[in-house]
Design a protein around this motif. Structure first.
Motif, PDB file in Angstrom:
ATOM      1  N   GLY A 187      -3.361   2.668  -0.946  1.00 41.21           N
ATOM      2  CA  GLY A 187      -4.204   1.861  -0.085  1.00 41.21           C
ATOM      3  C   GLY A 187      -4.413   2.477   1.282  1.00 41.21           C
ATOM      4  O   GLY A 187      -4.983   1.840   2.166  1.00 41.21           O
ATOM      5  N   THR A 218      -3.674  -2.852   2.780  1.00 43.12           N
ATOM      6  CA  THR A 218      -3.306  -3.489   1.513  1.00 43.12           C
ATOM      7  C   THR A 218      -4.510  -4.221   0.934  1.00 43.12           C
ATOM      8  O   THR A 218      -4.533  -4.549  -0.251  1.00 43.12           O
ATOM      9  CB  THR A 218      -2.133  -4.460   1.711  1.00 43.12           C
ATOM     10  OG1 THR A 218      -2.466  -5.444   2.697  1.00 43.12           O
ATOM     11  CG2 THR A 218      -0.882  -3.721   2.175  1.00 43.12           C
ATOM     12  N   ALA A 234       0.822  -1.211   0.000  1.00 39.40           N
ATOM     13  CA  ALA A 234       0.000   0.000   0.000  1.00 39.40           C
ATOM     14  C   ALA A 234       0.856   1.261   0.000  1.00 39.40           C
ATOM     15  O   ALA A 234       1.873   1.341   0.700  1.00 39.40           O
ATOM     16  CB  ALA A 234      -0.928   0.015   1.205  1.00 39.40           C
ATOM     17  N   ARG A 237       0.321   0.048  -4.699  1.00 41.60           N
ATOM     18  CA  ARG A 237      -0.747   0.911  -5.176  1.00 41.60           C
ATOM     19  C   ARG A 237      -1.322   1.639  -3.966  1.00 41.60           C
ATOM     20  O   ARG A 237      -1.141   1.210  -2.824  1.00 41.60           O
ATOM     21  CB  ARG A 237      -1.859   0.100  -5.871  1.00 41.60           C
ATOM     22  CG  ARG A 237      -1.442  -0.530  -7.193  1.00 41.60           C
ATOM     23  CD  ARG A 237      -1.139   0.526  -8.241  1.00 41.60           C
ATOM     24  NE  ARG A 237      -0.853  -0.044  -9.552  1.00 41.60           N
ATOM     25  CZ  ARG A 237       0.350  -0.435  -9.955  1.00 41.60           C
ATOM     26  NH1 ARG A 237       1.381  -0.339  -9.129  1.00 41.60           N
ATOM     27  NH2 ARG A 237       0.527  -0.905 -11.178  1.00 41.60           N
ATOM     28  N   ALA A 247      -5.377  -1.816  -1.748  1.00 39.99           N
ATOM     29  CA  ALA A 247      -4.381  -1.661  -2.805  1.00 39.99           C
ATOM     30  C   ALA A 247      -4.491  -2.800  -3.811  1.00 39.99           C
ATOM     31  O   ALA A 247      -4.334  -2.599  -5.021  1.00 39.99           O
ATOM     32  CB  ALA A 247      -2.981  -1.621  -2.187  1.00 39.99           C
TER      33      ALA A 247
END
Length: 536
Positions: free
Chosen positions: A444, A490, A420, A442, A493
């Motif tokens: 998150g 996460t 994340a 990504r 994400a």
């Protein structure tokens, strides 16, 4: 809490968090947690890592009449010497029989990956001698000594959702509330999996909180595509929300060969525990699957989302239900390819859950689920797994399998693990796990997504009044009737990346082709676009 190293240093195993399960989960699953200091060591003499598991159950691989029977014969022979025996519900055999299907295509997959949860119980002599309940961990080590390997028998782990319930929870500045330890980032009190700290988390700390979103459903203005990509999110299901009113584009009702998947289906042997009717708080992971579905929808409005409900709001699933659900989905994929049916194809599988395995040697860990996820890749399904939220370098499974299956195999879409990022998109979230097995990151942390509009707990605004017939109030911390909220983990994400992969597949000119090599190529192409340098 982590396991200390004897010499003051830290190995990956030393940094494995020790699960602190609330009493409701312990009761529901008969759960235990391995204590590396006091428990029986591995057959190698090395202490195991901490992990949560169903205390009296082993998972045995294969179908009746095949490899399972041969393994059970070996297990029975070993247990007989210590006044133990096995018991299991043969209703699971009926489910497996239904999943085979009329064309029989599922039989090979079932024989390879199906698992039967087998209870280890005392014989009549043992049951009448005031012996404590059976713990399968020492039993499993005895089986290992007799040559019965992890390919055939293993623990039934408990997988936990990867949302950060309270972010950095606190109570009067203290890291504990009423002296009780945290459970997966959230304190519990009097056996209830609910956190006042989660409700009163400071803004930006990551806890689930209400938010307003003024944009319409992204699907309303999405361009048409030849085929809607299918993203499967096994989690808590998809709740009531206007974005997901059309069951043809988002649903929790998923069947394979007439078998309903999820908590209400025949695979589930541990129904959710009845709640205290006087407890009006929200379960800690209520809305988790809906939030995940919203992350996918924002990235790929054309995707069809299958939110299989394998978890209750406590955010815990037994490995038996997880594996059996995945096996059924893999059979669906194989049948879609065999029958050239593009509508039943699965393009992306997004997993926002996991566990820490007890075996230090990662290459040897959990072949039961590792091989199954590799098979998804060989059938063209891109698997995305959340990296976990414990700020540790200990391997979190199944995300840690990304380091074992990426390779450069052109015949298998690689598994991708996702950590994340913070809202700035540049720094890694403090809670996100780390290690060489993390494939990418990504956003998150403090992301905004959908929550069920009927999700409303018993917390109240801290201040309210009426002025000239108008109600004025501070924010109600657990009223999600507006349909949106912020959350961190996460857990979110991973579906963000899943949606990005689905978007590439949606716009692939070959999206309707069903030939297996073409499906794998399509999945690989999506991964390569999102992860530059990853090429078959």
């Amino acid at each position: 809490m982590t396991v200390p190293s004897a010499d003051g240093g830290a190995s990956q195993g030393d940094l494995t968090p020790i699960p602190a399960l609330p009493p409701s989960v312990i009761e529901r699953f008969g759960a235990r947690v391995l204590d590396p200091i006091t428990t029986v060591p591995l057959t190698s003499g090395i202490p195991p890592r901490p992990t949560a598991y169903v205390g009296n159950t082993l998972l045995v691989r294969g179908l009746p009449g095949g490899r399972r029977d041969a393994t059970l014969e070996q297990v029975r022979a070993v247990l007989k010497d210590v006044n133990l025996e096995v018991a299991f519900d043969d209703a699971g055999d009926e489910v497996a029989g239904s999943l085979v299907g009329s064309d029989g295509i599922g039989r090979e997959i079932l024989e390879e990956f199906w698992v039967t949860p087998v209870r280890v119980v005392g014989t009549q002599d043992r049951r009448s001698s005031d012996q404590p309940p059976v713990d399968v961990w020492p039993v499993l080590q005895r089986l290992r000594e007799e040559g019965i390997g992890a390919d055939e028998v293993g623990l039934e782990h408990l997988a936990l959702a990867c949302a950060d319930i309270g972010g950095t929870p606190y109570w009067n500045g203290m890291p504990y509330w009423n002296g009780m330890p945290y459970w997966n980032g959230m304190p519990y009190w009097n056996g209830m999996g609910q956190s006042d700290a989660a409700e009163y988390a400071v803004p930006g700390s990551g806890g689930r909180g209400p938010a307003a979103l003024s944009i319409p459903d992204p699907a309303m203005h999405a361009p048409d595509v030849k085929r809607r990509p299918v993203v499967v999110t096994p989690d808590t299901g998809i709740g009531q929300h206007p974005w997901f009113a059309d069951s043809s584009t988002a649903t929790s009702h998923v069947e394979v060969n007439g078998v309903l998947l999820g908590l209400d289906g025949p695979m589930n042997s541990t129904p959710p525990r009845s709640r205290n009717p006087l407890d009006g708080s929200l379960l800690p992971y209520a809305g988790h699957g809906t939030f995940i579905a919203g992350m996918v929808r924002q990235q790929c409005p054309q995707a069809t989302i299958l939110g299989v409900p394998i978890m209750d709001g406590d955010g815990v699933v037994g490995e038996a239900l997880l594996i059996q659900t995945l096996v059924a989905l893999l059979i669906r994929q194989a049948q879609a390819v065999s029958s050239s049916d593009p509508d039943d194809l699965i393009d992306v599988l997004s997993l926002s859950l996991g566990y820490y395995h007890e075996e230090p040697a990662d290459t040897a860990t959990d072949p039961l689920i590792r091989g199954l996820l590799k098979a998804f890749g060989s059938w063209g399904v891109a698997v995305v797994a959340a990296a976990g939220n414990n700020a540790t370098i200990a391997s979190f499974h199944p995300a840690a399998f990304a380091g074992q299956v990426t390779g450069l195999d052109s015949h298998r879409v690689p598994l991708v693990s996702v950590g994340a990022l913070n809202p700035n998109g540049s720094s890694v979230a403090y809670f996100s796990n780390a290690g060489p097995w993390i494939s990418c990151h990504r956003q998150g942390a403090n992301v905004i997504s959908t929550l069920p509009t009927d999700l409303n707990g018993d917390r109240q605004p801290s201040a309210r009044m009426r002025y000239e017939k108008t109600e004025r109030a501070t924010i109600d911390p657990d009223d999600f009737s507006g349909g949106f909220g912020t959350w961190s983990g996460t857990s979110f994400a991973a579906p963000l990346l899943a949606g990005q992969l689905a978007r590439h597949i949606a716009h692939d000119p070959t999206s309707t082709r069903v030939e297996r090599p073409e499906i794998v190529r399509r999945g690989w192409a999506a991964v390569s676009r999102e992860l530059p340098g990853w090429t078959p």
